[in-house]
Design a protein around this motif. Structure first.
Motif, PDB file in Angstrom:
ATOM      1  N   ASP A  44       0.827  -1.210   0.000  1.00 49.53           N
ATOM      2  CA  ASP A  44       0.000   0.000   0.000  1.00 49.53           C
ATOM      3  C   ASP A  44       0.861   1.259   0.000  1.00 49.53           C
ATOM      4  O   ASP A  44       0.582   2.220  -0.731  1.00 49.53           O
ATOM      5  N   VAL A  45       1.890   1.268   0.834  1.00 46.26           N
ATOM      6  CA  VAL A  45       2.755   2.447   0.907  1.00 46.26           C
ATOM      7  C   VAL A  45       3.470   2.656  -0.429  1.00 46.26           C
ATOM      8  O   VAL A  45       3.540   3.772  -0.955  1.00 46.26           O
ATOM      9  N   GLU A  46       4.011   1.571  -0.971  1.00 51.62           N
ATOM     10  CA  GLU A  46       4.725   1.698  -2.247  1.00 51.62           C
ATOM     11  C   GLU A  46       3.795   2.163  -3.365  1.00 51.62           C
ATOM     12  O   GLU A  46       4.163   2.991  -4.203  1.00 51.62           O
ATOM     13  N   ASP A  47       2.557   1.640  -3.369  1.00 56.77           N
ATOM     14  CA  ASP A  47       1.595   2.054  -4.390  1.00 56.77           C
ATOM     15  C   ASP A  47       1.344   3.559  -4.349  1.00 56.77           C
ATOM     16  O   ASP A  47       1.370   4.240  -5.388  1.00 56.77           O
ATOM     17  N   GLN A  48       1.092   4.076  -3.168  1.00 59.07           N
ATOM     18  CA  GLN A  48       0.740   5.496  -3.057  1.00 59.07           C
ATOM     19  C   GLN A  48       1.948   6.396  -3.284  1.00 59.07           C
ATOM     20  O   GLN A  48       1.823   7.465  -3.889  1.00 59.07           O
ATOM     21  N   LEU A  49       3.122   5.985  -2.817  1.00 62.15           N
ATOM     22  CA  LEU A  49       4.322   6.788  -3.083  1.00 62.15           C
ATOM     23  C   LEU A  49       4.627   6.836  -4.581  1.00 62.15           C
ATOM     24  O   LEU A  49       4.987   7.881  -5.119  1.00 62.15           O
ATOM     25  N   ALA A  50       4.486   5.679  -5.250  1.00 59.44           N
ATOM     26  CA  ALA A  50       4.713   5.657  -6.699  1.00 59.44           C
ATOM     27  C   ALA A  50       3.683   6.518  -7.415  1.00 59.44           C
ATOM     28  O   ALA A  50       4.010   7.255  -8.364  1.00 59.44           O
ATOM     29  N   ALA A  51       2.426   6.429  -6.960  1.00 52.27           N
ATOM     30  CA  ALA A  51       1.379   7.235  -7.597  1.00 52.27           C
ATOM     31  C   ALA A  51       1.662   8.723  -7.447  1.00 52.27           C
ATOM     32  O   ALA A  51       1.533   9.485  -8.415  1.00 52.27           O
ATOM     33  N   LEU A  52       2.065   9.150  -6.248  1.00 58.83           N
ATOM     34  CA  LEU A  52       2.340  10.572  -6.039  1.00 58.83           C
ATOM     35  C   LEU A  52       3.509  11.050  -6.892  1.00 58.83           C
ATOM     36  O   LEU A  52       3.482  12.144  -7.463  1.00 58.83           O
ATOM     37  N   ARG A  53       4.550  10.229  -6.987  1.00 59.83           N
ATOM     38  CA  ARG A  53       5.711  10.635  -7.788  1.00 59.83           C
ATOM     39  C   ARG A  53       5.352  10.759  -9.261  1.00 59.83           C
ATOM     40  O   ARG A  53       5.681  11.750  -9.926  1.00 59.83           O
TER      41      ARG A  53
END
Length: 471
Positions: free
Chosen positions: A384-393
């Motif tokens: 979940d964390v990786e998904d949202q960090l990638a999405a924001l970037r």
């Protein structure tokens, strides 16, 4: 000294020894369970990770206030008070805590009062029927020699802690859903305003086109094309109205109000986009309530394995009673009518047809399932964390590219309008330019909305605000 007193004196040291043995028997330590290999860092940031320990009691902060929208603050506060999912989770927590107290009460002496009257004849004597009245107290206590009661109490307490973590999870989920629904509404308000402005521009173009057609400068085909574009854009505006109504109804449920009476008037989008700092610390993930709940459920299942294993061990129960008994009600409370008794019962299973072993196997299977669920929850948390960090970037890069596309499309529309009015291009070329600009502006709004949604999604993934966590 009568025989009963001599028996009591011999029994008391045994009773005391059993009580001391029961109190002194320690619980075995809860063994550590292996977790998935902990990554050294997030792939999307420089944040370093340490071995996690549940910290779901840590404050999560009023993260929604970082958007700078007073109305959002109001709806999140109302959802915390009136949302039915939170109320259900709170009720389940109270139930689990009551069950934990009930389970723990089995470790304490049970004291009761009794009174009775009986009339008997022909059973123990050949005389006339007599009446016996009695009053007194009775005491029961099970010595926890092998920790069965302690483990059952520990399991119930861990279940209650798991419910407390799930309550925190429900609160965070409702807060996030309320924020995401509200922000999606405001996104639609902006998009609806854009589409309606475009409809107005198309209508102006239609009036100009109709005037030129009446003057004989252009053919009827150009007028029909503009009319079709106006109607199609009006249909898109109505579709956005329908989507907004659905979101408004969803927000009503989240804040605990009937959809029939709830209304959120359209307004401009004023919320700021929070900036996630680089290097989010490892401690924030420890606050995820779903991870903490899964761990405590696993530990409770482990304690129940001990309860099932202890069913094979001997159990010792102590009993005592004291009171008055007399065949004459008037003599019931005389000192000479006193009666008492004390006893100890040792029981040990020898053969049960495999019932206890089946209980142990069932408890171990429950533990295996709970451990797999715990490991899965940890893996999901990292994902979940990786998904949202990638999405924001990636959304930040997409927003920059889309902004350039909007600027170019707007310039192309302006140039096409000038050239069309001067007769250098056809009406179709102008409509293509206007459609392209509208499409790019709507995509820019959707990218911006996705950034807000991903920011709230990151809050959910981290278990709360990243500000001040792990300090």
């Amino acid at each position: 000294m009568n025989k009963s007193m001599q028996f009591a004196q011999r029994l008391l040291p045994l009773v005391a020894a059993l009580v001391i043995a029961g109190c002194a028997t320690p619980l075995p330590p809860v063994e550590d369970r292996l977790l998935p290999a902990t990554p050294a860092a997030f792939k999307e940031t420089d944040g370093r990770w340490a071995q996690a320990r549940p910290a779901d009691a840590q404050p999560r902060g009023e993260w929604w206030k970082s958007f700078g929208d007073a109305e959002l603050d109001r709806w999140v506060a109302q959802a915390a008070e009136q949302n039915t999912s939170i109320q259900q989770a709170a009720a389940r927590l109270q139930q689990a805590r009551a069950l934990a107290r009930q389970t723990d009460s089995a470790r304490s002496p049970q004291v009761g009062a009794q009174a009775g009257v009986s009339r008997q004849a022909g059973l123990t004597n050949n005389g006339p029927a007599n009446t016996v009245a009695s009053v007194g107290l009775n005491l029961q206590y099970e010595v926890d020699l092998f920790g069965r009661l302690s483990r059952a109490s520990q399991a119930a307490e861990l279940d209650a802690q798991s419910r407390a973590a799930l309550l925190q999870s429900a609160r965070l989920l409702v807060q996030a859903e309320t924020a995401q629904t509200y922000l999606a509404l405001r996104t639609l308000d902006e998009e609806r305003a854009l589409v309606r402005d475009t409809v107005a521009a198309y209508r102006d173009t239609l009036r100009l086109t109709e005037a030129r057609q009446q003057a004989g400068d252009i053919a009827e085909l150009d007028v029909v094309r503009v009319r079709a574009e106006v109607a199609a854009t009006e249909a898109e505006a109505l579709a956005l109205d329908q989507r907004r109504a659905t979101l408004e109804h969803a927000l009503a449920v989240l804040v605990g109000e009937p959809a029939s009476t709830f209304s959120l008037p359209p307004q401009g989008w004023t919320a700021a986009l929070p900036v996630v700092p680089p290097g989010v610390p490892s401690t924030v993930l420890q606050r995820r309530p779903d991870v903490a709940a899964a761990q405590r459920s696993m530990l409770a299942a482990q304690a129940r394995v001990g309860v099932a294993q202890a069913a094979w061990f001997p159990s010792v129960s102590l009993t005592g009673s004291a009171g008055q008994a007399s065949s004459d009600l008037g003599d019931l409370f005389k000192w000479s009518m006193r009666s008492w008794g004390v006893g100890a019962l040792l029981s040990m299973p020898l053969f049960d047809g495999g019932r206890r072993q089946a209980g142990i196997d069932s408890a171990r299977a429950e533990l295996d399932g709970a451990l797999a669920g715990y490991r899965e929850q940890v893996l999901v948390a990292f994902r979940d964390v990786e998904d949202q960090l990638a999405a924001l970037r990636l959304l930040a890069d997409q927003a920059e590219a889309q902004a350039r596309a909007v600027a170019s499309a707007s310039r192309a529309t302006a140039l096409s309008g000038t050239r069309w009015r001067n007769g250098y291009i056809s009406q179709l070329d102008l409509l293509d330019a206007q459609r392209t600009e509208l499409r790019n502006r709507r995509q820019a709004l959707q990218v911006r909305a996705a950034q807000y949604q991903a920011t709230v999604g990151l809050v959910r993934a981290l278990g709360g605000s990243w500000e001040g966590a792990g300090a």
